[in-house]
Design a protein around this motif. Structure first.
Motif, short mmCIF file in Angstrom:
data_model
loop_
_atom_site.label_atom_id
_atom_site.label_comp_id
_atom_site.label_asym_id
_atom_site.label_seq_id
_atom_site.Cartn_x
_atom_site.Cartn_y
_atom_site.Cartn_z
N GLN A 160 23.05 80.37 20.47
CA GLN A 160 22.81 79.45 21.58
C GLN A 160 23.81 78.29 21.55
O GLN A 160 24.39 77.91 22.58
N CYS A 164 26.90 77.29 24.42
CA CYS A 164 27.14 75.97 25.03
C CYS A 164 28.56 75.50 24.74
O CYS A 164 29.24 74.96 25.61
N HIS A 180 26.38 63.97 33.90
CA HIS A 180 24.96 63.89 33.54
C HIS A 180 24.20 63.35 34.74
O HIS A 180 24.43 62.21 35.13
N LYS A 183 17.20 63.24 36.00
CA LYS A 183 16.14 64.26 35.96
C LYS A 183 14.87 63.74 36.64
O LYS A 183 13.95 64.51 36.90
N LEU A 229 25.27 70.47 31.29
CA LEU A 229 24.30 71.22 30.49
C LEU A 229 23.09 70.31 30.38
O LEU A 229 23.22 69.21 29.83
N GLY A 230 21.97 70.72 30.93
CA GLY A 230 20.84 69.80 30.90
C GLY A 230 19.52 70.49 31.15
O GLY A 230 19.48 71.66 31.53
N PRO A 231 18.41 69.73 30.95
CA PRO A 231 17.09 70.33 31.14
C PRO A 231 16.77 70.55 32.61
O PRO A 231 17.19 69.79 33.47
N GLU A 246 10.29 74.65 31.21
CA GLU A 246 11.47 73.83 31.00
C GLU A 246 12.52 74.73 30.37
O GLU A 246 12.24 75.41 29.39
N THR A 248 17.14 75.23 29.83
CA THR A 248 18.41 74.51 29.84
C THR A 248 19.32 75.15 30.87
O THR A 248 19.62 76.34 30.79
N LEU A 434 20.39 79.13 30.26
CA LEU A 434 20.90 79.34 28.89
C LEU A 434 20.02 80.31 28.09
O LEU A 434 20.52 81.23 27.43
N GLU A 435 18.70 80.09 28.14
CA GLU A 435 17.81 80.93 27.33
C GLU A 435 17.87 82.39 27.77
O GLU A 435 17.73 83.30 26.97
N SER A 451 14.13 79.98 23.08
CA SER A 451 13.88 78.57 23.39
C SER A 451 13.37 77.92 22.11
O SER A 451 12.43 78.44 21.48
#
Ligand code: ATP
Ligand code: AMO
Length: 462
Positions: A160, A164, A180, A183, A229-231, A246, A248, A434-435, A451
């Motif tokens: 993982q 990234c 960024h 959120k 890259l973020g939640p 949740e 990524t 991502l996951e 995750s």
């Protein structure tokens, strides 16, 4: 202070030298006057032996060491020694430690499950004569900080991390900049059903379902190529093997000159770079994952296959399915199309483009030649979606109209629409989960495996 050695630093050249190591008790076995302790650091293991002698090692020391519970953290000081035969079962098999002292730094409570049981191969667990204690996914997740210590989990999260890093490397090299975005935002961007609403100082706010609006507004602010890259938060109501509440998001957005193929060209180079990079940088990790969860290695082409949605529907029909030619694909149809692609083109990775407009979000650019379709695409690994993307509407009037068609309350997105009133370049982009990428690259069966601390409809701790 004295140097602490890593297991990976130990070699026969250090024979006779005194070293100090900190690690976990992977295993310990006392036998009267002697004791064998396997010390572990992440996935590396080395054997330490303690023998009662007249000078340094007392009976008390051997007794004390033999009683240290598994998974405790210990400091061992000892002499590097080359055994007559390699130590079976340790990653560091060429040397062992003749321990002189062992100190328990942090004592482990009784374990909810054995790491060995959590590391069994799927095929061994399936065997009818299996004698192992089985560990359920819930028990693992309840005790995730222990579960994550297994070799397979150590490997998954290194893969993982590499994904990234490769994503960043490739995009920085293509002239993108990292951003960024907030959120805490005012409204839903991907449809109201899966948004987490919250109280924002007395008015309604929500958790971002995607950086969608903000990456586009960055384009309107003259950042020509951006990524994040973020939640990402989705109030998914049901349990599936591939949805989290949740996850990524790996997102990008870029200006285009003539066609959204320019986005697909970036996507193509990016993913071939990432897949090649995982294979070369994470060979040991991929092997460790394969050992516990066997699967076929990912098949992908040097230039990624691009299939129009219509053509995909035709192939499904030929195979006896009945897809709605202007509707969305069900999970089942996606999977079957994946099988067809594998057989026909020998690839597990492909792009399906030009989706029906009706099944895409309101910000998607309609196809200028046929308004039933849109300038959009999804990307699949092994028949499962990992990416959605599109060219976006960059005209405020058309965007307003599209929002109305989708019955989106305009108040909640007015500042987003305003961003396109002062000159907005044509642009497009996509979002990657991502996951899902790690799960599907590695051929794993559940997104909770990729995750770190998964959030699903029932799980908010640990
Ligand atoms: P995206 O968020 O990009 O749409 P997705 O994989 O959730 O990604 P969807 O277009 O929402 O894709 O759904 C595709 C199919 O997946 C749906 O037709 C439906 O069969 C199934 N699906 C989606 N969400 C869920 C869910 N929460 N529970 C069960 N099945 C779902
Ligand atoms: P989409 O909603 O398709 O598109 O999301 C993009 C990608 O995110 C992943 N994903 C998920 N992963 C885990 N759990 C979930 N609940 C989940 N939902 C989605 C998938 C999916 O392909 N704004 C657009 C992207 C864009 O057009 O740029 C968007 O959010 O891998």
């Amino acid at each position: 202070g004295e140097k602490y050695y890593q297991i990976s630093e130990l070699s026969p050249e250090l024979s006779g030298q005194k070293v100090l190591l900190r690690g976990r008790v992977h295993n310990v076995r006392g036998k009267g006057k002697s004791c064998f302790l396997v010390l572990r650091q992440q996935t590396g293991t080395v054997q330490a032996v303690l023998f009662v002698d007249d000078k340094t090692v007392s009976r008390g020391m051997v007794k004390y060491t033999s009683a240290i519970p598994k998974e405790s953290i210990v400091d061992i000081s000892g002499e590097v020694h080359v055994p007559q035969e390699p130590v079976a079962g340790c990653t560091c098999s060429q040397v062992e430690l003749k321990a002189m002292s062992v100190k328990c730094v942090s004592r482990a409570a009784p374990l909810p499950f054995e790491l060995a049981d959590a590391s069994r191969k799927e095929e061994d667990l399936q065997r009818e004569d299996a004698q192992f204690a089985t560990v359920t996914q819930d028990t693992r997740l309840e005790n995730r900080w222990i579960d994550l210590r297994t070799p397979v989990n150590q490997a998954i999260f290194r893969v993982q991390s590499a994904v990234c890093q490769l994503f960043r490397e490739a995009l920085l090299a293509e002239g993108f900049q990292e951003i960024h975005t907030p959120k805490l935002i005012a409204g839903a961007s991907e449809g109201g059903a899966s948004v987490f609403r919250l109280d924002y100082m007395g008015r309604e706010g929500c958790l971002a379902q995607s950086p969608q609006f903000y990456k586009q507004m960055a384009i309107c602010s003259d950042m020509a190529r951006v990524f994040e890259l973020g939640p990402v938060f989705r109030a998914e109501k049901s349990f599936t093997h591939r949805h989290l509440c949740e996850f990524t998001g790996l997102d990008l957005e870029m200006t285009i000159n003539e066609h959204y193929n320019e986005v697909l060209d970036v996507l193509d180079r990016l993913f071939v770079y990432m897949f090649d990079g995982i294979k070369s940088r994470c060979a040991a990790e991929v092997k460790a994952i394969q050992e516990q969860f066997p699967s076929e290695p990912l098949a992908y082409l040097p230039k990624t296959l691009r299939i129009p949605f219509e053509e995909g529907m035709r192939l499904l029909q030929e195979a006896g399915f009945e897809p709605d030619p202007l509707g969305d694909l069900t999970t089942e149809l996606e999977r079957n199309l994946g099988k067809i692609m594998k057989e026909k083109y020998n690839t597990d990775f492909y792009i399906l483009y030009r989706y029906p407009l009706a099944v895409r979000p309101f910000y998607t650019m309609p196809d200028p030649e046929d308004a039933r379709y849109s300038n959009s695409f999804d990307v699949f690994i092994r028949g499962e979606e990992i990416i959605s993307g599109a060219q976006r509407v960059h005209d405020a009037a058309l965007l307003t109209e599209r929002a109305q068609v989708h019955e989106i309350p305009l108040e909640s997105i007015q500042s987003y629409i305003n961003a396109f009133k002062f000159g907005a370049p044509p642009h497009g982009g996509f979002g990657v989960g991502l996951e899902r990428v790690v799960m599907l690259f590695c051929g794993l069966d559940n997104i909770r495996k990729t995750s770190l601390f998964p959030r699903d409809p029932k799980r908010l701790t640990p």
